[in-house]
Design an enzyme around this catalytic site. Structure first.
Site, PDB file in Angstrom:
ATOM      1  N   ASP A  55       0.844  -1.190   0.000  1.00  0.00           N
ATOM      2  CA  ASP A  55       0.000   0.000   0.000  1.00  0.00           C
ATOM      3  C   ASP A  55       0.881   1.242   0.000  1.00  0.00           C
ATOM      4  O   ASP A  55       1.718   1.420   0.893  1.00  0.00           O
ATOM      5  CB  ASP A  55      -0.899  -0.007   1.240  1.00  0.00           C
ATOM      6  CG  ASP A  55      -2.058   0.966   1.115  1.00  0.00           C
ATOM      7  OD1 ASP A  55      -1.831   2.078   0.600  1.00  0.00           O
ATOM      8  OD2 ASP A  55      -3.171   0.622   1.535  1.00  0.00           O
ATOM      9  N   ASP A  98       4.632   0.980  -7.874  1.00  0.00           N
ATOM     10  CA  ASP A  98       4.323   1.826  -9.019  1.00  0.00           C
ATOM     11  C   ASP A  98       4.052   3.268  -8.569  1.00  0.00           C
ATOM     12  O   ASP A  98       3.556   4.071  -9.352  1.00  0.00           O
ATOM     13  CB  ASP A  98       3.105   1.287  -9.788  1.00  0.00           C
ATOM     14  CG  ASP A  98       1.819   1.379  -8.971  1.00  0.00           C
ATOM     15  OD1 ASP A  98       1.857   1.021  -7.774  1.00  0.00           O
ATOM     16  OD2 ASP A  98       0.783   1.816  -9.508  1.00  0.00           O
TER      17      ASP A  98
END
Length: 223
Positions: free
Chosen positions: A130, A166
């Site tokens: 996360d 990412d």
């Protein structure tokens, strides 16, 4: 490290399918690591001497299954807090008759801190954790100076920490804290062609669809 670690994940609600529930009921005895605080005996856990890698957060387990199938000589401890994913992975291990994975329903960071012996792991995998993108939530990111020191203490000499994200600000944070940790040598950090042995995850595909650039970050234990 005795104080509780900061929770770095969001618990997601999700319906458990009948197949996942059957897997939890039927295959946990074979593949699951029971809860507790006792240090794990890794050779006993897998019933053989082999390099052991810890995967923190495996989602629905597809990536774990693919890597376990491709490299049966490496043993994997896979930890995740979400019950549907645990059930799905247990079912996949049974269906594919893979015996080089053990599954923990729980926080992989807590497992690392409390149950993994020092200098025992060949690797730690942290794929698309996360990113906590909001500024007020940055402190919840798993990869910080404290995690870097913990990882260094649990990796065997030459053991490798592999992170992938990412989210560019998180990638920059990972590089900064891993490079600053004396027990680790930053091997590479940044956008790079995906290593062929790391399967594309659901979160990676989702990020790429949004135009995000993926960074793979590697750090190796000194000594």
């Amino acid at each position: 490290m005795t104080e509780p670690l900061t929770r770095t994940y969001k618990l997601r609600s999700g319906r458990i399918t009948p197949g996942q529930q059957r897997a939890l009921d039927s295959f946990a005895d074979r593949f699951a690591i029971p809860p507790g605080d006792v240090l794990l005996d890794l050779p006993a856990l897998f019933q053989r001497e082999a390099p052991v890698v810890l995967e923190i957060g495996f989602g629905m387990g597809g990536t774990t299954l693919e890597m376990a199938r491709a490299d049966p000589s490496t043993c994997i401890i896979a930890a995740d807090v979400h019950v549907p994913g645990v059930g799905a992975l247990l079912r996949g291990l049974h269906e594919q008759d893979l015996d080089n994975v053990r599954v923990l329903h729980g926080d992989g960071a807590e497992l690392l801190a409390r149950r993994i012996p020092p200098a025992s792991l060949a690797g730690i995998r942290l794929y698309f954790p996360d990113p906590w993108p909001k500024a007020r939530h940055v402190k919840r990111r798993l990869v910080d100076a404290r995690f870097a020191a913990l990882a260094a203490s649990k990796l065997a000499p030459g053991g490798r920490l592999h992170c992938a994200t990412d989210w560019a600000p998180y990638a920059a944070q990972m590089v900064e804290v891993l490079d600053a940790e004396p027990g680790l040598v930053l091997e590479y950090g940044g956008p790079v062609e995906r290593p062929e042995w790391r399967p594309v995850t659901k979160y990676e595909a989702r990020g790429r669809a949004k135009g995000h650039e993926v960074a793979d970050i590697f750090a190796v234990r000194n000594g």
